[in-house]
Design an enzyme around this catalytic site. Structure first.
Site, PDB file in Angstrom:
ATOM      1  CD  GLU A   1      -3.207  -0.746   0.459  1.00 51.43           C
ATOM      2  OE1 GLU A   1      -3.450   0.311  -0.649  1.00 51.43           O
ATOM      3  OE2 GLU A   1      -3.912  -1.636   0.002  1.00 51.43           O
TER       4      GLU A   1
ATOM      5  CD  GLU B   1       4.784 -21.738  11.258  1.00 51.39           C
ATOM      6  OE1 GLU B   1       4.636 -22.457  12.259  1.00 51.39           O
ATOM      7  OE2 GLU B   1       3.825 -21.488  10.349  1.00 51.39           O
TER       8      GLU B   1
END
Length: 300
Positions: free
Chosen positions: A85, A116
């Site tokens: 953004e 992960e």
């Protein structure tokens, strides 16, 4: 290897939601809403630490450094969301704020098995990115113990980068590695262990603060106006005009003319209207003052 999660706040059972499966829909949502209201207070409690990270990021930006987020699952996706953004909102280079997720781009939409848990991958992803001492790394993990993030943090420390954590469990392994710890303790989740809920909301609030604060500190906001916004669609074309009008008090015609003369660079158009400078002179004046409109205006 057995992993003991029982000591983690984010893995504890929430007494307020123990019977949520037998509540009416409105009652169920009321419990969720009441728990969500605790999130902003948890973030408020760590504002000094968030401020330290914002200031470190601003220094990095002004010194040619970057902000790098790293995380797995929800945490990684939130970092990518915040990073993505920044260019349309602040006209920043897409490489200025970067989000990494364990498992790469495919993990944005679908979980990648065991990614992960790969400590070495966390380090190699940063190595591929060319992380250096000018950069700031924010490791994001609700648990505070994700191996991918720990590996990234260790690598960042080894190259001299500033390292911060964003987790929701105090005294976690990540906190031992960081220069600055941001730990909003939101308490047990409504659905036990579902850290995409309160923990994820807290992470989003903090990430909003980090980039918004750093962009303000580097001159990309004038008043409360996003003066480096890029006109990449019809909505943003009109927003640029509105920003120039709000910042200067000029007419829409004047705003349009100023924007057309400076290749739709909102900040330049504002300085043109307020100072009477032509586009070339306004751009030069802004460059002289590192993009800060207020400083450029005071130098008349």
């Amino acid at each position: 290897m057995k992993i003991d999660l029982t000591a983690l706040v984010t893995e504890s059972r929430n007494k307020a939601s123990e019977n949520i499966d037998v509540l009416s829909t409105v009652e169920m949502l009321t419990v969720i809403n009441q728990e969500d209201q605790k999130v902003a207070l948890a973030v408020e409690a760590i504002l000094p630490q968030i401020a330290d990270v914002v200031d470190a990021i601003a220094v990095a930006f002004q010194s040619g450094g970057r902000l790098i987020y790293t995380g797995a699952g929800t945490s990684g996706r939130l970092g990518i969301l915040d990073a993505s953004e920044c260019p349309p909102t602040y006209g920043s280079n897409p490489d200025l704020v970067v989000g990494l997720i364990a498992g790469g781009h495919k993990a944005i939409l679908k979980a990648v098995e065991n990614a992960e848990d790969n400590r070495e991958l966390g380090a190699s992803d940063l190595q591929d990115l060319g992380l250096n001492e000018k950069d700031v790394l924010v490791g994001i993990a609700a648990s505070g113990r994700t191996p991918y993030v720990l590996g990234a943090m260790e690598y960042a420390k080894s190259v001299g980068a500033t390292v911060a954590t964003l987790s929701c469990n105090p005294n976690s392994p990540m906190t031992e590695l960081a220069d600055i710890n941001m730990t909003p303790v939101v308490g047990p989740e409504v659905v036990t262990g579902s850290s995409r809920m309160k923990a994820g909301t807290a992470q989003k609030l903090v990430l909003n603060m980090l980039t918004t604060g750093a962009m303000i500190r580097t001159g990309k906001v004038f008043g409360n106006l996003m003066v480096d916004v890029e006109a990449t669609n019809a909505k943003l074309v009109q927003r640029q005009k509105n920003i120039v009008i709000e910042a200067t008090g000029c007419s829409e015609v004047e705003a349009s003319e100023a924007l057309s003369q400076c290749d739709n660079h909102c900040k330049t158009a504002i300085l043109m209207v307020l100072s009477g400078l032509d586009a070339q002179s306004a751009k030069a004046k802004l460059a002289q003052h590192n993009g800060f409109i207020r400083n450029a205006l005071s130098d008349q």
